[in-house]
Design a protein around this motif. Structure first.
Motif, PDB file in Angstrom:
ATOM      1  N   LEU A   1       3.615 -15.179  10.115  1.00  0.00           N
ATOM      2  CA  LEU A   1       2.634 -14.289   9.478  1.00  0.00           C
ATOM      3  C   LEU A   1       2.861 -12.851   9.940  1.00  0.00           C
ATOM      4  N   TRP A   2       2.983 -11.950   8.978  1.00  0.00           N
ATOM      5  CA  TRP A   2       3.216 -10.535   9.266  1.00  0.00           C
ATOM      6  C   TRP A   2       1.940  -9.884   9.806  1.00  0.00           C
ATOM      7  N   ALA A   3       2.074  -9.162  10.921  1.00  0.00           N
ATOM      8  CA  ALA A   3       0.954  -8.402  11.477  1.00  0.00           C
ATOM      9  C   ALA A   3       0.960  -6.996  10.891  1.00  0.00           C
ATOM     10  N   GLU A   4      -0.219  -6.485  10.545  1.00  0.00           N
ATOM     11  CA  GLU A   4      -0.313  -5.162   9.925  1.00  0.00           C
ATOM     12  C   GLU A   4       0.400  -4.116  10.769  1.00  0.00           C
ATOM     13  N   SER A   5       1.327  -3.389  10.157  1.00  0.00           N
ATOM     14  CA  SER A   5       2.061  -2.328  10.832  1.00  0.00           C
ATOM     15  C   SER A   5       2.989  -1.661   9.834  1.00  0.00           C
ATOM     16  N   GLY A   6       3.418  -0.452  10.163  1.00  0.00           N
ATOM     17  CA  GLY A   6       4.348   0.256   9.300  1.00  0.00           C
ATOM     18  C   GLY A   6       3.823   0.506   7.900  1.00  0.00           C
ATOM     19  N   GLY A   7       2.491   0.526   7.734  1.00  0.00           N
ATOM     20  CA  GLY A   7       1.907   0.731   6.416  1.00  0.00           C
ATOM     21  C   GLY A   7       1.679  -0.533   5.620  1.00  0.00           C
ATOM     22  N   GLN A   8       2.237  -1.658   6.073  1.00  0.00           N
ATOM     23  CA  GLN A   8       2.108  -2.915   5.339  1.00  0.00           C
ATOM     24  C   GLN A   8       0.941  -3.736   5.869  1.00  0.00           C
TER      25      GLN A   8
ATOM     26  N   HIS B   1       5.979  -3.022  -0.712  1.00  0.00           N
ATOM     27  CA  HIS B   1       6.640  -2.275   0.361  1.00  0.00           C
ATOM     28  C   HIS B   1       7.980  -1.720  -0.118  1.00  0.00           C
ATOM     29  N   SER B   2       8.770  -2.529  -0.798  1.00  0.00           N
ATOM     30  CA  SER B   2      10.022  -2.020  -1.345  1.00  0.00           C
ATOM     31  C   SER B   2       9.740  -0.946  -2.400  1.00  0.00           C
ATOM     32  N   GLY B   3       8.656  -1.149  -3.168  1.00  0.00           N
ATOM     33  CA  GLY B   3       8.261  -0.142  -4.150  1.00  0.00           C
ATOM     34  C   GLY B   3       7.917   1.189  -3.506  1.00  0.00           C
ATOM     35  N   THR B   4       7.331   1.152  -2.294  1.00  0.00           N
ATOM     36  CA  THR B   4       7.020   2.388  -1.575  1.00  0.00           C
ATOM     37  C   THR B   4       8.301   3.160  -1.259  1.00  0.00           C
ATOM     38  N   HIS B   5       9.330   2.447  -0.827  1.00  0.00           N
ATOM     39  CA  HIS B   5      10.613   3.100  -0.551  1.00  0.00           C
ATOM     40  C   HIS B   5      11.196   3.721  -1.818  1.00  0.00           C
TER      41      HIS B   5
ATOM     42  N   GLY C   1       2.737   9.155   5.428  1.00  0.00           N
ATOM     43  CA  GLY C   1       1.806   8.044   5.616  1.00  0.00           C
ATOM     44  C   GLY C   1       1.874   7.118   4.413  1.00  0.00           C
ATOM     45  N   SER C   2       1.589   5.855   4.638  1.00  0.00           N
ATOM     46  CA  SER C   2       1.624   4.911   3.520  1.00  0.00           C
ATOM     47  C   SER C   2       0.741   3.711   3.823  1.00  0.00           C
ATOM     48  N   TYR C   3       0.393   3.022   2.761  1.00  0.00           N
ATOM     49  CA  TYR C   3      -0.318   1.750   2.883  1.00  0.00           C
ATOM     50  C   TYR C   3       0.095   0.904   1.687  1.00  0.00           C
TER      51      TYR C   3
ATOM     52  N   ARG D   1      17.495   4.969   2.132  1.00  0.00           N
ATOM     53  CA  ARG D   1      17.898   4.401   3.427  1.00  0.00           C
ATOM     54  C   ARG D   1      16.883   4.852   4.463  1.00  0.00           C
ATOM     55  N   GLU D   2      16.039   3.920   4.919  1.00  0.00           N
ATOM     56  CA  GLU D   2      14.955   4.269   5.831  1.00  0.00           C
ATOM     57  C   GLU D   2      14.904   3.278   6.986  1.00  0.00           C
ATOM     58  N   LEU D   3      14.373   3.758   8.112  1.00  0.00           N
ATOM     59  CA  LEU D   3      14.045   2.873   9.222  1.00  0.00           C
ATOM     60  C   LEU D   3      12.740   2.176   8.875  1.00  0.00           C
ATOM     61  N   CYS D   4      12.749   0.854   8.907  1.00  0.00           N
ATOM     62  CA  CYS D   4      11.539   0.134   8.496  1.00  0.00           C
ATOM     63  C   CYS D   4      11.591  -1.297   9.009  1.00  0.00           C
ATOM     64  N   ALA D   5      10.503  -1.765   9.605  1.00  0.00           N
ATOM     65  CA  ALA D   5      10.437  -3.136  10.127  1.00  0.00           C
ATOM     66  C   ALA D   5       9.742  -4.079   9.167  1.00  0.00           C
ATOM     67  N   GLY D   6       9.288  -3.581   7.990  1.00  0.00           N
ATOM     68  CA  GLY D   6       8.504  -4.412   7.091  1.00  0.00           C
ATOM     69  C   GLY D   6       9.313  -5.452   6.337  1.00  0.00           C
TER      70      GLY D   6
END
Length: 890
Positions: A509-516, A576-580, A598-600, A676-681
């Motif tokens: 289960l993904w924990a809220e972080s990185g805007g996701q 999340h991919s759509g945000t990128h 910032g993002s959500y 090309r972004e740094l992202c853990a989502g």
């Protein structure tokens, strides 16, 4: 010795002695109880407290810090700065007092030629806690200090604790003696400014409880692992080593001060008041530069408000020095050049930094202009209210507070403008209102703080190991229950119906972080089932699931399977991919200056804040939406890779402002370098899986930031389907083809406006026909001719106003008053008018309208000749007229 050189020598010294060099953390603190990183030890608190196992036995850093609790002292003392750098060396159960004291003495007194700081021992003093005989003996053993320059002091100065139960211990402080010309003899015990504290060595030795104050607590015993936390003030060492008078004159700050002096035609050192303003400018420009570089942007709350306050204090100080126009374009590049040797990112990101700062200055200059107009009117009114010179004109304190609180107009400028006009300001009332505001803010902050969970409850859970996230590759995973928390307390089980926090060894289960947003799903085991309500990371490395137990009982050590809601995860990865993709499209259209701020995102929805000053046109929004959907149609491959952060940046991966990254990062490519972004989502595997992007709004979130919102995937399709249904209903009801729909609606709108004008004209004519009737009802009260009547329902207050003026014209030149009341729509209105003769006799329309409005439960007023009031109680129109008539009879 330049400040950057001191910075370099510090890190080199400790790296050669086995310390891991840790880069400065962001000024934006990870600690939820802190707005900013306020001390060098803040990033290491989880290790020092034992909450998280330290990844290294000893470390060193030069940490960027911000403190604004004593902002009013900036520029007035040689040591107060909002931005400062704290050099620290840390030991996590490794060396203790002897190592810390030896390192400190060696670095300070080793010659510059041999890599030290080259202080003369005769200029140094040391203080120790009065009961710490061990530290006293170690100083005597490892330094050349005479006994009289090692002073014992009490708990109030030489004992450190967080103010909360936990680790604490004595400390030893090192001071530099500026010399007899700066103050009295006697050493640091005199608390004289002659002795400058440059380094504090904290010996975290004990566990304390029952903390009532800084000096009142109970020592429970020694810590199992004793830690060292030290802090050396880089700016303080710099001004001593550079032979200047204070921190504002060091190489990283003085250039801004000099540029501000040149712009204002001021000579630094000639006038104390001007000197303070120049120091404020130099300090705050540097602070603003560094805050924006770490992703903070101006706003009306939180960190953004602090930044806004700093930048506005710069503008105010420049104005008080005589510079009324923009100055940031002159000051910020100077600060950039002074700081870039130590922090190259301020030069790399200066385009972004400067646009944020310059836009904020532009906005505040407009605020100042509007505020000055309001203040000029208030000053004129204050002078007019002073009759016969019996009392000096005074501006009410509540007016000064309104200017400050509502319009952002600084009290300093209010005082200056009022003084120039010969008007005083009731500063006592202003100060009282400001204190009330501060008290409310403190109470609110305290209430919010009380709502936070005590992070100490997770200490033992985090000590069991880092929670492994397996959800990149699987949606279901077998795990084990490590801990359960209910109502803020650790428990051994959670029963059916309870809300609990559950910690597992691993989770999909993904924990809220990185805007996701966090995943939805279930945790299922033998005899129990729990619905996942939220998933968070309260401390680094620990994932906590908030669940509602719907069946059975969850116990410690139980086997548990995490099951992610597959539909929700699919929607979340699409968003999340759509945000990128939207971010890349924004940069395609607006240029590289449009940075994500910032993002959500959650299943079906994304929100993206980005740096840009102007609203997007309809055409621009359509272009961004089209580029985004073309990228989806192109079916770009989405590739995720882990690599060292330096390698990622070399590839051009975007590190987003305000985000924090470790030594190894996850890079997400969509279409190769296109995005090309740094992202853990979590992400889709190809862009076509996103389905569709539909921008639904674009708005402002500050003078320098905009926000776009979009529906994604099936939600975007449903939105288009709903709009299509609306169009079909309109074309069917209006009996026109879709291509003619806009023209038809425009025609109907024009016809409606024309009809409304005709109706208004007819209603006005109808009201005008009532003039003879109203004139016939005129009465006399003393010398006044009075027309008072209720009109019933009317179209608008403007209709009533027009009728009042017509009746007043008919009443002639004798003293006359007209007061008409009506129900305009669903609101009561009362309008009063007086002629010149009535006003000469003391009757004022504004007072009559205000009186009537009070009866109606509202407010009103206006000029002496014509005024309007209103309220909420439409049933009391006759009562309002009766009260007005009674006042005229009195």
């Amino acid at each position: 010795m330049q400040t950057a050189e001191i910075h370099r020598r510090w890190l080199d010294f400790f790296e050669k002695r086995g310390h891991t060099v840790v880069p400065s953390a962001s000024l934006v603190s990870d600690d939820p109880s802190l707005m900013f990183t306020v001390a060098g030890m803040v990033p290491f608190v989880p290790y020092l407290s034992g909450l998280v196992p330290a990844p290294y036995p000893r470390a060193t850093s030069v940490q960027k810090c911000i403190r604004t609790n004593d902002i009013e002292e900036v520029g007035r003392t040689p040591r107060h700065g909002t931005f400062f750098q704290m050099c620290g060396n840390f030991s996590f159960g490794d060396y203790f007092k002897e190592g810390a004291i030896t390192f400190a003495w060696d670095l300070l007194t080793t010659s510059e030629a041999d890599g030290g700081l080259g202080f003369d021992p005769k200029d140094l003093w040391v203080t120790v806690y009065e009961e710490d005989d061990e530290a006293l003996a170690l100083w005597k053993q490892h330094s050349t200090l005479p006994d009289e320059r090692i002073q014992k002091l009490g708990k109030d100065t030489n004992y450190w604790s967080t103010g909360q139960p936990g680790p604490a211990g004595p400390c030893s402080e090192i001071f530099y003696d500026l010399g007899p010309e700066y103050g009295i003899d006697g050493g640091p015990a005199t608390d004289d400014d002659r002795y400058v504290e440059i380094w504090n060595l904290v010996f975290m030795q004990y566990q304390v409880a029952d903390v009532k104050s800084k000096t009142d607590f109970t020592i429970l015993g020694e810590l199992p692992k004793k830690n060292i936390d030290t802090g050396l003030g880089l700016e303080r060492v710099a001004f001593i080593k550079q032979g200047v008078q204070n921190m504002y004159e060091i190489d990283q700050v003085r250039p801004v001060l000099d540029r501000a002096a040149a712009l204002s035609g001021t000579t630094y050192g000639a006038d104390h008041t001007d000197d303070v303003r120049l120091r404020v400018i130099a300090d705050h420009v540097r602070s603003g530069l560094m805050l924006i570089a770490d992703g903070v942007t101006p706003s009306n709350e939180g960190r953004g408000y602090i930044l806004r306050r700093l930048l506005r204090r710069v503008t105010l100080s420049m104005r008080l020095l005589g510079v009324e126009g923009p100055s940031f374009a002159e000051l910020f590049p100077v600060s950039r050049d002074a700081m870039s040797a130590a922090y190259p990112d301020v030069a790399r990101d200066f385009d972004f930094i400067s646009r944020v700062a310059y836009a904020e200055e532009k906005t505040f200059l407009r605020t100042l202009g509007a505020g000055i107009q309001i203040l000029d009117g208030a000053v004129a009114a204050a002078r007019a209210d002073t009759t016969g010179g019996s009392a000096p004109a005074a501006l009410p304190g509540d007016t000064a507070f309104l200017l400050h609180d509502t319009h952002g107009f600084p009290i300093e400028l209010t005082l200056e403008i009022a003084e120039e006009a010969g008007v005083s300001v009731d500063h006592e009332v202003f100060a009282s209102l400001m204190q009330e505001q501060r008290d409310r803010a403190k109470a609110d902050a305290k209430a919010k703080k009380g709502q936070r969970a005590d992070l100490s409850i997770y200490k033992s859970l985090r000590g069991l190991g880092e929670t492994l996230f397996t959800g990149y590759d699987e949606l279901e995973h077998e795990s084990r229950v490590l801990g359960i928390v209910v109502d803020g307390q650790p428990v051994t089980e959670a029963r059916e119906g309870q809300i609990a926090e559950v910690v597992l060894a691993e989770t999909s289960l993904w924990a809220e972080s990185g805007g996701q947003d966090s995943d939805q799903g279930l945790i299922i085991g033998d005899g129990f089932e729990a619905e996942v309500l939220d998933v968070q990371k309260p401390v680094p490395g620990l994932i906590v699931h908030t669940v509602k137990v719907v069946v059975g009982t969850i116990g410690i050590d139980a086997r548990a399977e995490t099951r992610v809601d597959a539909d929700y995860r699919r929607g979340a990865t699409q968003a999340h991919s759509g945000t990128h993709i939207v971010h890349a499209a924004l940069r395609d259209v607006l240029g590289s200056g449009a940075h994500q701020a910032g993002s959500y995102n959650k299943a079906g929805y994304l929100r993206l804040d980005f740096t840009h000053s102007d609203a997007l046109s309809t055409e621009t929004k359509s272009e961004i939406e089209e580029i985004s959907n073309l990228a989806i149609r192109s079916d770009f491959e989405v590739v995720t890779r882990e690599m060292p952060i330096d390698e990622a940046k070399a590839l051009g991966a975007m590190a987003l402002f305000g985000e924090k990254y470790g030594d190894r990062v996850r890079v997400v490519d969509i279409g190769g370098p296109w995005s090309r972004e740094l992202c853990a989502g979590t992400h889709v595997s190809s862009s076509a899986e996103i389905g569709m992007i539909s921008l639904i709004s674009e708005s402002s979130v500050g003078s320098t930031n905009r926000r776009v919102e979009s529906l994604v995937g099936i939600e975007a399709f449903r939105n288009f389907a709903a709009e299509r249904a609306i169009v079909q209903q309109l074309t069917s009801g209006l009996k026109v083809p879709r291509g003619e729909l806009i023209t038809k609606v425009q025609d109907l709108g024009a016809q409606l406006k024309l009809a409304e004008k005709r109706i208004a004209s007819l209603e006005a004519e109808k009201l005008a026909q009532r003039v003879p009737q109203l004139m016939a009802g005129a009465e006399r009260i003393g010398s006044l001719r009075l027309v008072v009547a209720s009109l019933g329902a009317v179209g608008s207050a403007d209709d009533v106003r027009g009728l009042v003026l017509r009746v007043r014209e008919q009443l002639g030149s004798d003293p006359a008053v007209v007061v008409l009341a009506a129900a305009a729509g669903d609101k009561p209105v009362v309008i009063a008018a007086t002629n010149a003769a009535a006003r000469e006799s003391g009757v004022k329309a504004g007072a009559l309208a205000k009186l009537g409005a009070q009866v109606l439960g509202g407010g009103g007023g206006g000029k002496d000749d014509l005024a309007q009031g209103g309220g909420t109680d439409i049933t009391r129109l006759d009562d309002a007229l009766t009260e007005i008539r009674r006042s005229l009879e009195a």
